[in-house]
Design a protein around this motif. Structure first.
Motif, PDB file in Angstrom:
ATOM      1  N   VAL A   1      -2.906 -30.950 -23.324  1.00  0.00           N
ATOM      2  CA  VAL A   1      -3.655 -29.964 -24.114  1.00  0.00           C
ATOM      3  C   VAL A   1      -4.416 -30.689 -25.229  1.00  0.00           C
ATOM      4  CG1 VAL A   1      -3.466 -27.924 -25.588  1.00  0.00           C
ATOM      5  CG2 VAL A   1      -2.018 -28.131 -23.555  1.00  0.00           C
ATOM      6  N   PHE A   2      -3.725 -31.624 -25.894  1.00  0.00           N
ATOM      7  CA  PHE A   2      -4.370 -32.505 -26.882  1.00  0.00           C
ATOM      8  C   PHE A   2      -4.514 -33.880 -26.230  1.00  0.00           C
ATOM      9  CE2 PHE A   2      -3.812 -30.989 -31.523  1.00  0.00           C
ATOM     10  CZ  PHE A   2      -3.973 -29.669 -31.166  1.00  0.00           C
ATOM     11  N   SER A   3      -5.744 -34.309 -26.014  1.00  0.00           N
ATOM     12  CA  SER A   3      -5.967 -35.539 -25.256  1.00  0.00           C
ATOM     13  C   SER A   3      -6.751 -36.526 -26.116  1.00  0.00           C
ATOM     14  CB  SER A   3      -6.732 -35.189 -23.979  1.00  0.00           C
ATOM     15  OG  SER A   3      -6.988 -36.339 -23.222  1.00  0.00           O
ATOM     16  N   LEU A   4      -6.079 -37.601 -26.512  1.00  0.00           N
ATOM     17  CA  LEU A   4      -6.688 -38.585 -27.422  1.00  0.00           C
ATOM     18  C   LEU A   4      -7.739 -39.416 -26.698  1.00  0.00           C
ATOM     19  CD1 LEU A   4      -6.455 -39.848 -30.317  1.00  0.00           C
ATOM     20  CD2 LEU A   4      -4.933 -41.539 -29.283  1.00  0.00           C
ATOM     21  N   ARG A   5      -8.900 -39.595 -27.334  1.00  0.00           N
ATOM     22  CA  ARG A   5      -9.952 -40.459 -26.804  1.00  0.00           C
ATOM     23  C   ARG A   5     -10.208 -41.584 -27.799  1.00  0.00           C
ATOM     24  NH1 ARG A   5     -11.969 -37.653 -22.272  1.00  0.00           N
ATOM     25  NH2 ARG A   5     -10.314 -36.142 -21.944  1.00  0.00           N
ATOM     26  N   ASP A   6     -10.425 -42.784 -27.280  1.00  0.00           N
ATOM     27  CA  ASP A   6     -10.661 -43.922 -28.164  1.00  0.00           C
ATOM     28  C   ASP A   6     -12.096 -43.898 -28.693  1.00  0.00           C
ATOM     29  OD1 ASP A   6     -12.301 -44.866 -26.151  1.00  0.00           O
ATOM     30  OD2 ASP A   6     -10.854 -46.343 -25.424  1.00  0.00           O
ATOM     31  N   GLU A   7     -12.488 -44.979 -29.383  1.00  0.00           N
ATOM     32  CA  GLU A   7     -13.810 -44.987 -30.012  1.00  0.00           C
ATOM     33  C   GLU A   7     -14.933 -45.014 -28.974  1.00  0.00           C
ATOM     34  OE1 GLU A   7     -11.307 -47.196 -30.176  1.00  0.00           O
ATOM     35  OE2 GLU A   7     -11.958 -48.964 -31.288  1.00  0.00           O
TER      36      GLU A   7
ATOM     37  N   PHE B   1      -7.816 -28.686 -24.959  1.00  0.00           N
ATOM     38  CA  PHE B   1      -8.051 -27.784 -23.837  1.00  0.00           C
ATOM     39  C   PHE B   1      -7.192 -26.524 -23.961  1.00  0.00           C
ATOM     40  CE2 PHE B   1      -8.878 -32.136 -22.425  1.00  0.00           C
ATOM     41  CZ  PHE B   1     -10.188 -32.009 -21.995  1.00  0.00           C
ATOM     42  N   PRO B   2      -7.698 -25.514 -24.667  1.00  0.00           N
ATOM     43  CA  PRO B   2      -6.877 -24.319 -24.900  1.00  0.00           C
ATOM     44  C   PRO B   2      -6.604 -23.520 -23.621  1.00  0.00           C
ATOM     45  CG  PRO B   2      -8.832 -24.354 -26.333  1.00  0.00           C
ATOM     46  CD  PRO B   2      -9.022 -25.406 -25.301  1.00  0.00           C
ATOM     47  N   LEU B   3      -7.405 -23.720 -22.576  1.00  0.00           N
ATOM     48  CA  LEU B   3      -7.222 -22.958 -21.333  1.00  0.00           C
ATOM     49  C   LEU B   3      -6.458 -23.762 -20.280  1.00  0.00           C
ATOM     50  CD1 LEU B   3     -10.794 -21.352 -20.879  1.00  0.00           C
ATOM     51  CD2 LEU B   3      -8.845 -20.489 -22.187  1.00  0.00           C
ATOM     52  N   SER B   4      -5.767 -24.823 -20.716  1.00  0.00           N
ATOM     53  CA  SER B   4      -5.081 -25.705 -19.767  1.00  0.00           C
ATOM     54  C   SER B   4      -4.285 -24.946 -18.712  1.00  0.00           C
ATOM     55  CB  SER B   4      -4.131 -26.646 -20.511  1.00  0.00           C
ATOM     56  OG  SER B   4      -4.856 -27.655 -21.172  1.00  0.00           O
TER      57      SER B   4
END
Lengths: 312, 443
Positions: free
Chosen positions: A158-164, A194-197
């Motif tokens: 749902v919370f997906s970390l992306r790098d620089e 992604f609130p609709l996961s």
């Protein structure tokens, strides 16, 4: 199976039961509020597609009676359905929202991006998206992705970390437990949310019906000049279709997904109402992406590859 | 068959998790649940058939439905928790499909944390093995309310009742000793389809429900009216518009219990009491809200309340800076006494110090191993923590949402550890040989 087992377990069996739509709505609202509480500059990716429309509806409910504490971002491929752009602008005006638009055409004009031989611009959205995120210093970016859409998305948090570089590394995802979402990130990194996961295509449509949410008309059956390519009905447009060997015919169609006109196919349908659309989807033997998206047919890992590069 | 699908009438939602290794037939079982409930659509099946042929396999490999990442397909393993969605005439399901071997404990803990039911698979020929006990322990650790033992491959033991009965009795006794409240054993053959969706023609001696029937009818959630209300404040809503100049609402999702207009509530950690003046359910005013609804609460008094505070009714937990908890360590970096971490509990994140790794729990034997220097990835253990600010924690035993927390690395934000306040099992046995004299592989 006996008929006795076919009765649904009704939400009304207990005074405190929640229907599946209530449960999904409560979870999504929780996600929106977590982001509002923990991030400085969140933005909702808004394409005018049904999933982003449902996202916006949930956000409006989550912060009622206050305005939503986010702006919207649209990555405009230049191949949009005019009905969808009109819808977008109407919604923005109606709710007094702030809209950022990143134009793929600008990047082509500047020589940063080149048109693909197949003419589709969906994969070209990643660079303008990451550029807009960097320039506006967005730290949380809401996307309408659902885990039921595609098998790489089934493993998305749902919370997906992306790098620089905006990249997604599926093997280094943070474990996500209970409803505790970890949004910690370094400067330059951002989090896709992604609130609709946990929603399915059918849930989205049932919710649209329950909440009487207006959609762009192309989601309902209408007559349209189309031509066949890669087993889908595509709309004739400025971007290059049809070729001489692709005859145009007028058919009764509707769209199950809304993306770039160059790669989004229509399906034959006489569903002109929300009830008819729901009945049609419930009986469908094809997923929405399988039926209508050429970009996912590129390879077995097409979505995973695009996600790794920073696509939604 | 009518044209409108049964899916449209499903009204409740069950989250469940499966545990078991590939050899137990888990992929086959999941594939059958999805396939027989008609949740695998034609293009997905076509893609799986195509990929299976490319790998030289004759039959479609249903595991390819859930193995979404390229590395998984290349190595033929499942790396990560995959979420699957399906529906029957009676219910909507979210399945957390957890891999059997790679990062096993971490993934099952993750999948079980939101599950209301766990399906544990065993091979009827092997019975309850070490891994089965481990699956039961993780389900018990995470307080999954309902556990199903699916005794698979009954076709390979001639559908013999005594084989099933012995396995069921052994597992049920073990799960009960761990505090699992509800256990059901079902004899199945995932391959042949016995008792998965349709009742078996080979096991007249079994009078219970099929696996799917049980999934469809098991009660979802607990009774909110029997629990104290817990409402962690996520966000303060203050429109400050002409229409709503003085509106001040506290937005959150009820973690447990029921809130009514007029109820006396305590705000923690400050301890102030007030009453509920109004409840707004996403734009609609209401008198009553219950878990797990997301609502906005207005209070009678003007108190200093912000994100991270807890609005509680009923017996409220005493805020504390000293926490004892059972933890599951999730990261390759070991957790050690003296580590300074962030602790995320409901909507509040505070600094915390790992005061002591009290002991590691051997999840197979349920023995305490004291003298642990640290907890490694996939270790379960018991720790003492000291926080910089007081937290209103419930025991995880009483409340999965307000009794759980994460430990986070302050340097890079990595999620290190999942925590559950209090003791995990009532029956953890202590060994007589403590300290570092024990030769263990965890040092």
């Amino acid at each position: 199976m006996t008929t006795a087992t076919d009765s649904p377990v009704r939400a009304g069996d207990s005074p405190f039961a929640l229907s599946h739509l209530d449960a999904l709505e409560a979870e999504s609202v929780h996600v929106f509020r977590e982001v509002a509480g923990e991030f400085e500059r969140p933005v909702i990716l808004f394409s005018g597609g049904k999933d982003s429309i449902v996202m916006l509806h949930l956000a409006l409910k989550a912060f009622h009676p206050a305005a939503i504490p986010f702006s919207l971002l649209h990555v405009d491929t230049g191949h949009n359905f005019p009905e969808v752009i009109a819808y977008r602008d109407r919604v923005v005006a109606q709710h007094n929202l702030r809209l950022h638009v990143a134009h793929v055409q600008d990047f082509i004009d500047r020589g940063v991006l080149r048109e693909r031989p197949d003419g589709t611009r969906n994969p070209l959205q990643t660079v303008p998206l990451l550029d807009a995120i960097e320039k506006n210093r967005f730290d949380a970016v809401f996307g309408g992705g659902r885990r039921d859409e595609e098998k790489a998305r089934a493993k998305e948090r749902v919370f997906s970390l992306r790098d620089e570089f905006g990249a997604w590394d599926p093997r280094r995802q943070r474990p996500e437990l209970w409803s505790l979402y970890n949004g910690r990130h370094a400067v330059g990194e951002h989090v896709r949310v992604f609130p609709l996961s946990n929603w399915t295509e059918l849930d989205v449509w049932q919710y649209i019906e329950r909440e009487s949410i207006e959609l762009p008309q192309i989601y309902y059956a209408h007559e349209r000049d189309v031509f066949a390519r890669s087993g889908m009905w595509l709309t004739a447009g400025e971007w290059g279709g049809p070729r001489d060997d692709e005859p145009v015919e007028r058919r009764l169609v509707r769209y199950r997904t809304v993306g770039d006109m160059s790669c989004t196919g229509a399906v034959d349908s006489d569903a002109t109402t929300i009830e008819a659309v729901i009945a049609e989807i419930a009986a469908s033997r094809l997923t929405e992406r399988g039926a209508t998206r050429a970009d996912d047919k590129l390879s077995e890992a097409a979505m995973e590859d695009r996600k790794r590069e920073g696509y939604f | 068959m009518t044209t409108t699908s049964h899916e449209a009438t499903a009204t409740s939602l069950l989250r469940f998790a499966t545990a078991g290794s590939v050899d137990d037939g888990k992929s086959t079982l999941v594939g059958r649940l999805l396939h027989d409930s008609k949740s695998v659509l034609a293009d997905q099946l076509e893609a799986v058939e195509h990929a299976s042929r490319n790998r030289g396999q004759e039959a479609p490999d249903l595991a390819l439905l859930t193995d979404g990442l390229r590395a998984e397909r290349e190595q033929g393993i499942t790396i990560d928790v995959a979420y699957r969605y399906f529906a029957t005439p009676r219910r909507r399901f979210i399945l957390a499909d957890t891999p059997g071997h790679v990062q096993y404990t971490r993934n099952m803990v993750t999948g079980a944390s939101t599950a209301e039911l766990a399906v544990v698979l065993v091979d009827a020929r092997n019975g309850v093995v070490e891994q089965t006990r481990r699956h039961a322990a993780v389900a018990a650790l995470l307080r999954v309310p309902h556990v199903v033992l699916a005794v698979n491959k009954m076709d390979l033991v001639d559908y013999a009742e005594p084989v099933f009965a012995a396995i069921a009795a052994e597992f049920t006794a073990y799960a009960a000793s761990l505090g699992v409240e509800d256990v059901l054993a079902v004899p199945i053959s995932a391959l042949a389809g016995d008792n998965v969706v349709e009742p078996s023609a080979h096991m007249d001696w079994y009078g219970g429900p099929t696996l799917l029937e049980h999934l469809e009818t098991v009660p979802v959630g607990s009774d909110p009216s029997s629990e104290p209300a817990r409402f962690p404040v996520q966000y303060v809503i203050r429109p400050q518009t002409e229409e709503h100049p003085d509106y001040r609402g506290y937005a959150g999702q009820l973690a447990s219990g029921v809130l009514r207009v007029g109820d006396t509530v305590t705000v923690l950690p400050s301890g102030h009491t007030t009453t509920i003046a109004g409840i707004d359910a996403l734009g609609r005013e209401t008198d009553l809200a219950w878990a797990p609804q997301s609502v906005t609460v207005r209070l009678a008094d003007d108190l200093d309340i912000s994100r991270g505070d807890l609005i509680a009714a009923g017996a409220a937990p005493a805020p504390t800076k000293d926490i004892e908890a059972t933890v599951s360590h999730l990261n390759e970096r070991p957790l050690r006494a003296g580590d300074k971490v962030l602790l995320k509990h409901t909507t509040r994140t505070v600094r915390a110090l790992v005061k002591e790794i009290s002991y590691r729990i051997d999840i197979d034997s349920l023995e305490q191993r004291s003298g642990a220097e640290g907890l490694n990835v996939n270790d379960i253990g018991h720790v003492r923590l000291r926080t910089a600010e007081p937290l209103a924690l419930d025991a995880y035993h009483d409340n999965r949402r307000t009794g759980s927390f994460l430990l986070i690395d302050p340097a890079d934000g990595t999620t290190l550890t999942a925590g559950m306040a209090g003791e995990a099992f009532e029956t953890v046995r202590t060994t007589d040989a403590p300290d570092a004299s024990e030769e263990e592989d965890w040092v």
